[in-house]
Write an enzyme that holds these catalytic residues in place. Structure first.
Site, PDB file in Angstrom:
ATOM      1  N   HIS A  72       0.823  -1.216   0.000  1.00 16.02           N
ATOM      2  CA  HIS A  72       0.000   0.000   0.000  1.00 16.02           C
ATOM      3  C   HIS A  72       0.849   1.254   0.000  1.00 16.02           C
ATOM      4  O   HIS A  72       0.514   2.247  -0.630  1.00 16.02           O
ATOM      5  CB  HIS A  72      -0.927   0.005   1.214  1.00 16.02           C
ATOM      6  CG  HIS A  72      -1.906  -1.104   1.181  1.00 16.02           C
ATOM      7  ND1 HIS A  72      -2.935  -1.143   0.289  1.00 16.02           N
ATOM      8  CD2 HIS A  72      -1.985  -2.251   1.889  1.00 16.02           C
ATOM      9  CE1 HIS A  72      -3.621  -2.246   0.462  1.00 16.02           C
ATOM     10  NE2 HIS A  72      -3.055  -2.950   1.424  1.00 16.02           N
TER      11      HIS A  72
ATOM     12  N   GLU B 198      -1.356 -10.220 -24.026  1.00 15.76           N
ATOM     13  CA  GLU B 198      -0.368 -10.473 -22.972  1.00 15.76           C
ATOM     14  C   GLU B 198       0.271 -11.840 -23.121  1.00 15.76           C
ATOM     15  O   GLU B 198       1.149 -12.196 -22.351  1.00 15.76           O
ATOM     16  CB  GLU B 198      -1.044 -10.433 -21.591  1.00 15.76           C
ATOM     17  CG  GLU B 198      -1.765  -9.146 -21.297  1.00 15.76           C
ATOM     18  CD  GLU B 198      -2.236  -9.083 -19.870  1.00 15.76           C
ATOM     19  OE1 GLU B 198      -1.527  -8.473 -19.057  1.00 15.76           O
ATOM     20  OE2 GLU B 198      -3.304  -9.624 -19.561  1.00 15.76           O
TER      21      GLU B 198
ATOM     22  N   ASP C  40       3.224  -8.711 -18.776  1.00 15.10           N
ATOM     23  CA  ASP C  40       2.997 -10.150 -18.903  1.00 15.10           C
ATOM     24  C   ASP C  40       3.497 -10.686 -20.238  1.00 15.10           C
ATOM     25  O   ASP C  40       4.009 -11.796 -20.310  1.00 15.10           O
ATOM     26  CB  ASP C  40       1.515 -10.469 -18.727  1.00 15.10           C
ATOM     27  CG  ASP C  40       1.151 -10.564 -17.255  1.00 15.10           C
ATOM     28  OD1 ASP C  40       1.916 -11.189 -16.504  1.00 15.10           O
ATOM     29  OD2 ASP C  40       0.117 -10.006 -16.853  1.00 15.10           O
TER      30      ASP C  40
ATOM     31  N   CYS D 172      -0.277  -0.792 -22.603  1.00 17.49           N
ATOM     32  CA  CYS D 172      -0.470  -0.334 -21.222  1.00 17.49           C
ATOM     33  C   CYS D 172       0.524  -0.964 -20.254  1.00 17.49           C
ATOM     34  O   CYS D 172       0.417  -0.773 -19.057  1.00 17.49           O
ATOM     35  CB  CYS D 172      -1.900  -0.594 -20.765  1.00 17.49           C
ATOM     36  SG  CYS D 172      -2.328  -2.341 -20.747  1.00 17.49           S
TER      37      CYS D 172
END
Ligand code: PEP
Ligand code: MG
Length: 612
Positions: free
Chosen positions: A217, A462, A486, A533
């Site tokens: 986080h 991917e 990926d 992306c």
């Protein structure tokens, strides 16, 4: 490449709560960790070591056991109330994202594995509440440790936060918010989601933690708010004291302790240069990403939580090219409903005011585990396992997938919303996913709910199998988005979270260039837009070659947008195409890198791209 978490591990059951004695450091010294959020900051340390608690270990008499249990229960009730109050404040200010994590912590407070096991220890071993709790927490963390998955291992910290809060309440210690002075470098073993959410408003200049990885986080929130951060710097809290001078280089993953005056001068100059470049680049915020010869590229942002949206727009994002919706599932024990997906997406579209939002359907499994789905611990190769769209198409996953699809379809009535499916392996999977969208449309029609009947459905490229069949997929897709993180992992057979093979993570490998080229050609042949992306899209050194390879949209961490835009605005399409064509003739990644670097150096001062 995403590095793995390397936080220190608990040894005996007392280790994390008691300070180790260390010799004070004399003179400048350097520690490296994981570069979690870019930028340079110089400031005085503010050490938040909530874990420097000595666990009081005491055997108790039989008649005292009930008193210990009562103390323990009271501390749980107190902790619950504190979390509820933080939650209320956060929801009012920030929306629901952090609320969900806090709710998970509240659930943990009452979990039988924690509560009943601790009480049993008090009764059977006749020990005090603090000691019993400590032992239980260590035992639960031991179970998490067995799980061969970074995401789950990081969740060990959640159980620590919960245990810590109870111990503090048992001891009657402060549990209030971390309150560093302005311009402080916050140094912590780890930061709870509640702490981090409050810190980003406290004008701190940097965050450094002993534990954590890029998906922790701290890292996510720091990147979203452009606070330089280095995580996974083992034992830093043992070396640094509040008030020590620190330099934090979040781009390089470096922390310099007690820097010499000349080092401070050097980094001040670097920070000034980066800030000046950043400022100057922001001036292009409202300008189009258009080459000198008028070719327009659309620059989008990748985000994980709604909180990051404002920052994305401030950096000139023209919309969202990747919203990783699986973050809606993480850090909680229940599952999001159709209505939650709807409200979430609608809120995003309203804030985007007419700009496009691309929601990637949830990509769970692999390195993002939840209690739902196949636990990675039972999979030999989670990255090749039941993850992503595969999970959505299982009997168990279908209802959840449909909740999301219906929520997104309903939101599509409120603005330009695109949906893309991750990890599609071929046309059969795409057809199955599309058929489920059709089912959802039908259900909504029956219910009389409005939705955009022509909502765009895209495929993430991917996997090599998707790339090789891109011509077939293009016939039944509205757009492509190349997920290079990926794609590189699966094409070059390198685990993207394994630091031992990170040297093989080569975006400019000829295999990757050829795949990117064939995918853009397949898209062009069917007239559908091709976006990228993965992390590769946000590297300004690669902007020109990607342009030349035919990418029309690039989606990235928003902070990278101004630099990528400035490179594109200074580029010429014919030169970019020549660069791509020349690179495609080369045999090795190193040769391509040399070529790209030398062509870029001809056009752009090296310094500018180095400070990215
Ligand atoms: C990718 O694989 O490139 C991608 C963008 O998705 P993620 O990083 O979330 O797997
Ligand atoms: Mg991916």
């Amino acid at each position: 490449m995403r590095p793995t978490g390397t936080g220190p591990r608990a040894g005996d059951d007392d280790e994390p709560l008691s300070p180790e004695s260390t010799e004070p450091l004399i003179g400048e010294s350097r520690r490296t960790g994981i570069a979690a959020a870019p930028g340079i900051a110089i400031g005085r340390a503010y050490v938040v070591d909530r874990r420097r608690l000595k666990t009081i270990k005491r055997h108790v008499a039989a008649e005292e056991v009930d008193i210990e249990i009562a103390r323990f229960r009271a501390a749980i009730i107190e902790s619950d109330g504190q979390l509820a109050r933080i939650k209320e404040k956060l929801v009012a200010r920030e929306g629901e994202d952090h609320f969900l994590i806090l709710e998970a912590h509240q659930l943990m407070l009452h979990d039988e594995h924690l509560v009943d096991a601790s009480i049993r220890r008090m009764q059977e071993e006749r020990i005090n509440a603090e000691w019993a709790l400590r032992k239980t927490v260590e035992q639960i963390k031991g179970v998490f440790d067995q799980i061969e998955d970074d995401y789950f291992r990081e969740r060990r910290s959640d159980i620590d936060f919960v245990g810590d809060r109870i111990v503090r309440n048992l001891l009657g210690l402060e549990t209030g918010p971390v309150a560093p002075p302005p311009d402080a470098v916050v140094v912590a073993h780890d930061l709870s989601p509640a702490d981090t959410a409050q810190l980003h408003r406290a004008a701190v200049v940097a965050l450094v933690t002993d534990a954590g990885a890029r998906t922790s986080h701290t890292a996510i929130i720091a990147r979203a708010h452009a606070i330089p951060a280095v995580v996974g710097v083992e034992n830093l809290t043992q070396l640094v004291g509040t008030g020590d001078l620190l330099i934090v280089d979040g781009t390089e993953g470096l922390v310099i302790l007690n820097p010499e005056p000349q080092t401070v001068l050097l980094y001040r100059a670097r920070a000034r240069r980066q800030a000046a470049i950043g400022e100057a680049l922001l001036a292009n915020r409202d300008l189009p990403a258009e080459t000198l010869d008028g070719v327009r590229v659309r620059l989008f942002a990748n985000i994980d939580v709604v909180d990051e949206l404002e920052g994305a727009l401030d950096h000139g994002a023209e919309g969202l090219g990747l919203f990783r919706t699986e973050f809606l599932f993480l850090g909680r024990t229940d599952l999001p409903t159709e209505d939650e997906h709807y409200q979430h997406a609608r809120q995003v579209l309203e804030r985007l005011a007419g700009r496009v939002a691309t929601f990637r359907t949830f990509d769970l499994g692999g390195d993002k585990q939840t209690p739902f789905g196949a636990p990675a611990s039972r999979e030999q190769n989670p990255a090749l396992g039941l993850r992503s769209i595969r999970l959505c198409l299982t009997k168990e996953g279908r209802p959840l997938f449909k909740e999301q699809l219906r929520g997104l379809l309903r939101a599509s009535a409120h603005g330009p919303l695109r949906v893309m499916f991750p990890m599609i392996g071929g046309l059969a999977e795409l057809r199955e996913a599309r058929a489920m969208v059709d089912e959802c449309r039908e259900e909504l029609r029956t219910r009389g709910e409005p939705y955009d009947p022509v909502m765009k459905l895209g495929v993430m490229i991917e996997m090599p199998s998707a790339a090789m069949t891109a011509d077939l997929l293009a016939r039944e897709s509205d757009f492509f988005s190349i997920g290079t993180n990926d794609l590189i992992q699966y094409t070059l057979a390198i685990d993207r979270v394994n630091e031992h093979v990170s040297y093989l993570y080569q975006p400019l490998h000829p295999a990757i260039l050829r795949i990117v080229r064939s995918v853009t050609e397949a898209g062009r042949a069917r007239g559908i837009p091709v976006s990228m992306c993965g992390e590769m899209a946000g590297d300004p050194m690669l902007s020109m070659i990607l342009l030349g390879l035919g990418l029309e949209e690039l989606s990235m961490n928003a902070v990278a947008i101004p630099m990528v835009k400035s490179v594109l605005r200074a580029s010429v399409m014919a030169e970019a195409q020549r660069l791509a064509a020349d690179a495609l003739e080369l045999a090795t990644a190193a040769e391509v890198e040399d070529l790209v670097q030398s062509r870029m150096a001809e056009h752009f001062p090296g310094d500018v791209l180095r400070s990215r």
